[in-house]
Design a protein around this motif. Structure first.
Motif, PDB file in Angstrom:
ATOM      1  N   LEU A   1      14.494   6.602  44.609  1.00  0.00           N
ATOM      2  CA  LEU A   1      14.241   6.682  43.401  1.00  0.00           C
ATOM      3  C   LEU A   1      15.634   6.195  42.695  1.00  0.00           C
ATOM      4  CD1 LEU A   1      12.790   8.276  41.021  1.00  0.00           C
ATOM      5  CD2 LEU A   1      14.172  10.351  41.707  1.00  0.00           C
ATOM      6  N   PHE A   2      16.633   6.328  43.173  1.00  0.00           N
ATOM      7  CA  PHE A   2      17.838   6.047  42.691  1.00  0.00           C
ATOM      8  C   PHE A   2      18.194   4.353  42.664  1.00  0.00           C
ATOM      9  CE2 PHE A   2      22.297   5.537  41.684  1.00  0.00           C
ATOM     10  CZ  PHE A   2      22.938   4.398  42.530  1.00  0.00           C
ATOM     11  N   ILE A   3      17.276   3.647  43.655  1.00  0.00           N
ATOM     12  CA  ILE A   3      17.280   2.261  43.568  1.00  0.00           C
ATOM     13  C   ILE A   3      16.310   1.810  42.533  1.00  0.00           C
ATOM     14  CG2 ILE A   3      16.331   0.304  45.024  1.00  0.00           C
ATOM     15  CD1 ILE A   3      19.092   1.210  46.014  1.00  0.00           C
ATOM     16  N   LEU A   4      15.364   2.359  42.381  1.00  0.00           N
ATOM     17  CA  LEU A   4      14.421   2.159  41.165  1.00  0.00           C
ATOM     18  C   LEU A   4      15.127   2.223  39.765  1.00  0.00           C
ATOM     19  CD1 LEU A   4      11.032   3.395  42.594  1.00  0.00           C
ATOM     20  CD2 LEU A   4      11.742   1.235  42.564  1.00  0.00           C
ATOM     21  N   ILE A   5      15.643   3.286  39.667  1.00  0.00           N
ATOM     22  CA  ILE A   5      16.471   3.529  38.301  1.00  0.00           C
ATOM     23  C   ILE A   5      17.596   2.655  38.196  1.00  0.00           C
ATOM     24  CG2 ILE A   5      17.919   5.180  36.957  1.00  0.00           C
ATOM     25  CD1 ILE A   5      16.298   7.501  38.381  1.00  0.00           C
ATOM     26  N   ALA A   6      18.216   2.062  39.214  1.00  0.00           N
ATOM     27  CA  ALA A   6      19.149   1.306  39.170  1.00  0.00           C
ATOM     28  C   ALA A   6      18.668  -0.300  38.878  1.00  0.00           C
ATOM     29  CB  ALA A   6      20.134   1.134  40.310  1.00  0.00           C
ATOM     30  N   ILE A   7      17.616  -0.410  39.431  1.00  0.00           N
ATOM     31  CA  ILE A   7      16.997  -1.681  39.159  1.00  0.00           C
ATOM     32  C   ILE A   7      16.583  -1.915  37.703  1.00  0.00           C
ATOM     33  CG2 ILE A   7      14.834  -3.387  39.476  1.00  0.00           C
ATOM     34  CD1 ILE A   7      15.026  -2.392  42.497  1.00  0.00           C
ATOM     35  N   LEU A   8      15.813  -0.711  37.099  1.00  0.00           N
ATOM     36  CA  LEU A   8      15.519  -0.851  35.751  1.00  0.00           C
ATOM     37  C   LEU A   8      16.528  -0.857  34.647  1.00  0.00           C
ATOM     38  CD1 LEU A   8      12.458   1.659  36.074  1.00  0.00           C
ATOM     39  CD2 LEU A   8      12.225  -0.759  35.833  1.00  0.00           C
ATOM     40  N   SER A   9      17.840  -0.033  34.886  1.00  0.00           N
ATOM     41  CA  SER A   9      18.807   0.113  34.277  1.00  0.00           C
ATOM     42  C   SER A   9      19.458  -1.465  34.210  1.00  0.00           C
ATOM     43  CB  SER A   9      19.811   0.965  34.662  1.00  0.00           C
ATOM     44  OG  SER A   9      19.096   2.468  34.728  1.00  0.00           O
ATOM     45  N   PHE A  10      19.522  -2.138  35.237  1.00  0.00           N
ATOM     46  CA  PHE A  10      20.157  -3.306  35.240  1.00  0.00           C
ATOM     47  C   PHE A  10      19.313  -4.394  34.699  1.00  0.00           C
ATOM     48  CE2 PHE A  10      22.928  -6.767  36.875  1.00  0.00           C
ATOM     49  CZ  PHE A  10      21.891  -7.598  37.050  1.00  0.00           C
ATOM     50  N   GLY A  11      17.973  -4.203  34.941  1.00  0.00           N
ATOM     51  CA  GLY A  11      17.323  -5.229  34.026  1.00  0.00           C
ATOM     52  C   GLY A  11      17.461  -5.108  32.600  1.00  0.00           C
ATOM     53  N   TYR A  12      17.239  -3.670  32.330  1.00  0.00           N
ATOM     54  CA  TYR A  12      17.423  -3.496  30.692  1.00  0.00           C
ATOM     55  C   TYR A  12      18.778  -3.939  30.254  1.00  0.00           C
ATOM     56  CZ  TYR A  12      17.930  -1.051  26.339  1.00  0.00           C
ATOM     57  OH  TYR A  12      17.913  -0.680  25.208  1.00  0.00           O
ATOM     58  N   VAL A  13      20.006  -3.513  30.696  1.00  0.00           N
ATOM     59  CA  VAL A  13      21.194  -4.049  30.142  1.00  0.00           C
ATOM     60  C   VAL A  13      21.196  -5.619  30.236  1.00  0.00           C
ATOM     61  CG1 VAL A  13      23.469  -4.197  30.654  1.00  0.00           C
ATOM     62  CG2 VAL A  13      22.187  -2.063  31.142  1.00  0.00           C
ATOM     63  N   SER A  14      20.700  -6.397  31.406  1.00  0.00           N
ATOM     64  CA  SER A  14      20.876  -7.745  31.454  1.00  0.00           C
ATOM     65  C   SER A  14      20.028  -8.274  30.453  1.00  0.00           C
ATOM     66  CB  SER A  14      20.434  -8.341  32.821  1.00  0.00           C
ATOM     67  OG  SER A  14      21.216  -7.962  33.714  1.00  0.00           O
ATOM     68  N   TYR A  15      18.821  -7.951  29.976  1.00  0.00           N
ATOM     69  CA  TYR A  15      17.911  -8.271  29.003  1.00  0.00           C
ATOM     70  C   TYR A  15      18.442  -8.217  27.710  1.00  0.00           C
ATOM     71  CZ  TYR A  15      13.446  -9.197  26.517  1.00  0.00           C
ATOM     72  OH  TYR A  15      12.579  -9.984  25.559  1.00  0.00           O
TER      73      TYR A  15
ATOM     74  N   CYS B   1      11.229  -6.578  41.507  1.00  0.00           N
ATOM     75  CA  CYS B   1      11.994  -5.556  42.470  1.00  0.00           C
ATOM     76  C   CYS B   1      11.426  -4.266  42.150  1.00  0.00           C
ATOM     77  CB  CYS B   1      13.396  -5.326  41.928  1.00  0.00           C
ATOM     78  SG  CYS B   1      14.328  -6.985  42.113  1.00  0.00           S
ATOM     79  N   LEU B   2      10.686  -4.025  40.865  1.00  0.00           N
ATOM     80  CA  LEU B   2      10.245  -2.611  40.699  1.00  0.00           C
ATOM     81  C   LEU B   2       8.999  -2.542  41.968  1.00  0.00           C
ATOM     82  CD1 LEU B   2      10.041   0.079  39.200  1.00  0.00           C
ATOM     83  CD2 LEU B   2       8.747  -1.239  37.474  1.00  0.00           C
ATOM     84  N   ALA B   3       8.168  -3.424  41.776  1.00  0.00           N
ATOM     85  CA  ALA B   3       6.893  -3.391  42.618  1.00  0.00           C
ATOM     86  C   ALA B   3       7.406  -3.541  44.356  1.00  0.00           C
ATOM     87  CB  ALA B   3       6.178  -4.716  42.402  1.00  0.00           C
ATOM     88  N   GLY B   4       8.363  -4.272  44.485  1.00  0.00           N
ATOM     89  CA  GLY B   4       8.776  -4.170  45.838  1.00  0.00           C
ATOM     90  C   GLY B   4       9.443  -2.980  46.221  1.00  0.00           C
ATOM     91  N   GLY B   5      10.085  -2.120  45.086  1.00  0.00           N
ATOM     92  CA  GLY B   5      10.797  -0.880  45.442  1.00  0.00           C
ATOM     93  C   GLY B   5       9.806   0.072  45.797  1.00  0.00           C
TER      94      GLY B   5
END
Length: 787
Positions: free
Chosen positions: A26-40, A322-326
């Motif tokens: 769950l932490f990995i998924l949240i981190a990926i989404l947060s990083f993607g949002y900040v990068s975007y 990454c979201l799908a893979g996670g």
């Protein structure tokens, strides 16, 4: 749809591993989404910031490259101002400048060699103030003819204006030049010459093409779409990078407004965003460290945002992938990996659960079970205890190291010593540092392998076996052993410490011909003060330059401030310099022995005082070099630094030998140089005096004939002829008078007039001073001898 119910079912099970895997994924998924949002959302501003930082780095690199080039040109112009033919040409008077054409030919050849060996210099010339002449690398010209027909500039400049004060190499400005019919754009630099006179006697000009500066800028701006240009304090553009595209053409057209904004800010360096004609630009600027130039870099913001859009698209795709893979990986971990973990826990339970009646919680997960097994093994398994005992020496050394470094608090001291079974019988600490002399702790010091640390610990144990003292030693690098002494503060018994140190020194000198210099700090009562004793011991070791290698140095005996300083007078310095210049090595040696005797005869000096004395002597050596218009590189070789070489010698005797050798080398170089220069000047002086001794001679008339100023000729006359000017002329006149007294019957008054004396009384007085008798007595004596 079965994925979520199955996952919840597994999560509700007892296993702590399953719950941890769920939370981790769950932490990995949240981190990926947060990083993607900040990068975007932040990619554009981050990329702009990165490009600005990169441009700042490249513009500073361009500035440093050009500053280094200008520094080398400054050094070259300084060397030209010191060149002997140039100096002689500058000293020529208005009446004699056109009599020494060979001198001007030498200057032209020298300037031509300078230009050929420095490809950056496109034009070089010297303008003289005493007479209307300009000399360049090709020929000698009248000043008006040169600036009207040979060298023309746009905009025009009043080249005839003479500076009344000195200045170093400075930029005059950018000009469109026409030299010998060849046009170019160049930046002109100027330096007044020579520096030895109060007022300038001429000015040296050098040109560097703007294309060469542009190439330096281009080399650092090529990797990025940056357009770099340089302006002076007035805002005039001196040079810029090449125009490579339509984008550069657009930027080149808006340099004026951007330069105005940068000047308006008034800072030496900085960054701003400016919109001109609807186009946004990122502007970075910095200033030269050696002149008033500013370097400005411009990048269109549109170039950066275009790349940011591409990064956003890529980031969005990667985040979704990454979201799908996670999600798939979370299911795999929670459903598959738990099985082997469960088998391992079950196996441990079968072979490790010895005591079924052991107290503990009624419900136990895997982590609790494993923790109980580890505690059981630690307290019950003898092998772990043996391992701990084996590591005790290393733990004790680590403790001692932490103690002298100040990482142990007093309240934790007792607890730590109990844990590592270290006995501290007393309440105070003192640090002793053994420093090797001429060997390292890694060296083999005998036919059999020895551990120096173990040997010192053994000798310490023998010395304090019956005394209230404990010694614990550690190694520091490969040249120091630090011994921590645990003593009774009420009766420290310093004689016992000295006895321990003497035993260590005597053993290594007797058995291995090795010795230590020993520094001893003060006694302290708390763990927090142990580092103070360590620092004091190191401070005491610095006094080995005073006490000598192999000494035992207490910090108390060397920390007393001295009431005197090691120095020598200005007169002594002048005597040293004169001894070096004249090549009188015996006198030089006597002056140095006097300095050693006056400053080093007492023992109350410090390493700082010794360092100041020898640095002053090095300064005297460098001053001698400058007085003979040379450099350390010319005498000792390239990259030779006298101060660094002095610091390589740690012993007092070595420093003395280095200073004596340095002065001797400078003196030998001066004498070798004088032999070549003096022979030519002596021939000119001798020839002129031989033909004109009967006239009214002076330093001014002699200097005018051989092309030297009276002041400079006076300073070197005795070095060249061995006597001062008056003695030299009088000696020649007296010798001619002796010949006339022997060979003619002329009166003393007639002979006095023939050899150049103003009257007979002066002639008689000078003759007697040099010969010990009067002219009449000399004629009578020589007449009797002939009879």
């Amino acid at each position: 749809m079965r994925l979520i119910p199955q996952s919840l079912k597994v999560y509700k099970q007892k296993s702590i591993f399953v719950k941890m895997l769920f939370l981790f994924n769950l932490f990995i998924l949240i981190a990926i989404l947060s990083f993607g949002y900040v990068s975007y959302t932040q990619s554009s501003s981050m990329l702009v910031e990165e490009v600005v930082k990169s441009n700042n780095k490249y513009i500073e690199q361009a500035r440093d490259n050009i500053d280094a080039t200008l520094a080398s040109v400054d050094n070259l112009s300084f060397q030209i101002s010191l060149q002997s033919q140039v100096r002689r040409a500058l000293y020529l008077s208005e009446t004699t400048w056109d009599l020494d054409q060979l001198l001007f030919l030498d200057v032209i050849k020298y300037l031509k060699n300078v230009k050929l060996s420095n490809t950056l210099i496109s034009d070089i010339w010297i303008q003289f103030y005493r007479y209307p002449i300009v000399i360049n690398h090709e020929s000698k010209y009248n000043i008006d003819y040169y600036y009207e027909h040979i060298y023309e500039t746009e905009p025009s400049v009043d080249w005839h204006a003479a500076s009344q004060s000195h200045y170093g190499l400075k930029p005059v400005g950018r000009f469109e030049t026409l030299s010998y019919g060849i046009g170019s754009s160049a930046v002109t630099f100027a330096r007044t010459v020579p520096l030895s006179e109060i007022n300038p006697m001429g000015v040296l000009y050098l040109n560097i093409k703007t294309d060469d500066f542009s190439s330096m800028v281009q080399r650092v701006s090529d990797p990025y779409p940056a357009f770099i240009y340089t302006v002076d304090a007035s805002g005039e553009v001196l040079f810029n990078s090449k125009v490579r595209s339509d984008q550069d053409e657009l930027i080149n057209a808006v340099k004026g407004p951007i330069t105005g904004k940068v000047k308006q800010i008034g800072a030496k360096e900085g960054y701003l965003t400016e919109i001109i004609d609807g186009t946004s630009y990122q502007i970075v600027f910095t200033s030269s460290k050696i002149n008033d130039w500013k370097y400005i870099s411009i990048v269109p913001t549109a170039f950066i945002t275009e790349k940011a859009n591409k990064i956003r698209q890529f980031t969005l795709a990667v985040a979704m992938l990454c979201l799908a893979g996670g999600l798939v990986m979370s299911y795999f971990l929670t459903n598959r990996i738990y099985r082997p973990i469960n088998k391992i826990v079950s196996y441990i339970g079968l072979i490790g659960r010895k005591d079924e009646q052991a107290p503990g919680p009624s419900k136990e997960d895997e982590l609790g079970f494993i923790d109980r097994i580890i505690n059981y093994v630690y307290y019950e398994n003898q092998s772990l205890r043996d391992s701990f005992e084996k590591n005790l020496p290393a733990l004790r050394q680590k403790f001692v190291y932490d103690l002298i470094e100040g990482r142990v608090a007093s309240e934790k001291l007792q607890e730590l010593t109990v844990q590592i079974q270290l006995e501290l019988r007393c309440d105070s600490f003192q640090v002793v540092v053994f420093e090797t002399v001429g060997f390292t702790l890694d060296d083999k010091i005998g036919p059999y392998p020895h551990d120096v640390l173990e040997t010192i610990d053994r000798l310490a144990a023998e010395s304090v076996a019956e005394a209230p003292m404990a010694v614990y030693s550690i190694r520091k690098r490969n040249d120091k052993i630090i011994s921590l002494l645990n003593l009774d503060y009420g009766s420290p018994k310093p004689e016992m410490i000295v006895d321990f140190i003497r035993k260590v020194q005597a053993y290594f000198e007797r058995e291995h011909a090795r010795t230590f210099t020993v520094g001893i700090g003060n006694l302290y009562r708390t763990a927090e003060e142990v580092p103070l004793s360590y620092v004091e011991a190191l401070s005491a070791l610095r006094y080995k330059v005073v006490k000598g290698d192999g000494s035992v140095i207490f910090v108390d005996e060397v920390n007393k401030p001295s009431e005197r300083s090691l120095i020598y007078s200005i007169d002594t310095e002048k005597q040293l310099i004169n001894g070096v210049k004249t090549g009188n090595l015996d006198a030089l040696r006597q002056h140095l022995l006097a300095i050693w005797g006056e400053n080093l005869k007492e023992g109350d000096f410090t390493p700082e005082m010794i360092a100041n004395l020898f640095q002053a002597l090095v300064g005297t050596a460098i001053r001698t070099i400058y007085e003979v218009q040379s450099t350390t590189e010319a005498i000792f070789g390239a990259s030779f630094d006298l101060y660094k070489e002095l610091n390589k010698h740690t012993r007092l005797q070595d420093k003395q030998s280095f200073i004596e050798s340095t002065f001797r080398t400078i003196s030998e170089w001066i004498q070798q140089k004088k032999q070549g220069q003096s022979a030519k000047l002596f021939g000119q002086i001798q020839s002129y005096v031989e033909n004109n001794y009967h006239l009214d001679l002076s330093l001014a008339t002699l200097g005018e004939q051989i092309g030297l100023s009276p002041s400079y000729l006076s300073s070197i006359f005795k070095d060249i002829t061995g006597m001062n000017f008056v003695d030299y002329i009088n000696t020649r006149r007296v010798e001619q008078a002796k010949t006339l007294l022997r060979q003619t019957n002329d009166t003393v008054a007639d002979i006095s007039d023939r050899v150049g004396f103003t009257n007979a009384n002066t002639f008689i007085r000078v003759f007697k001073r040099y010969e010990g008798i009067t002219p009449g007595q000399y004629r009578q004596a020589t007449g009797e001898d002939s009879r």
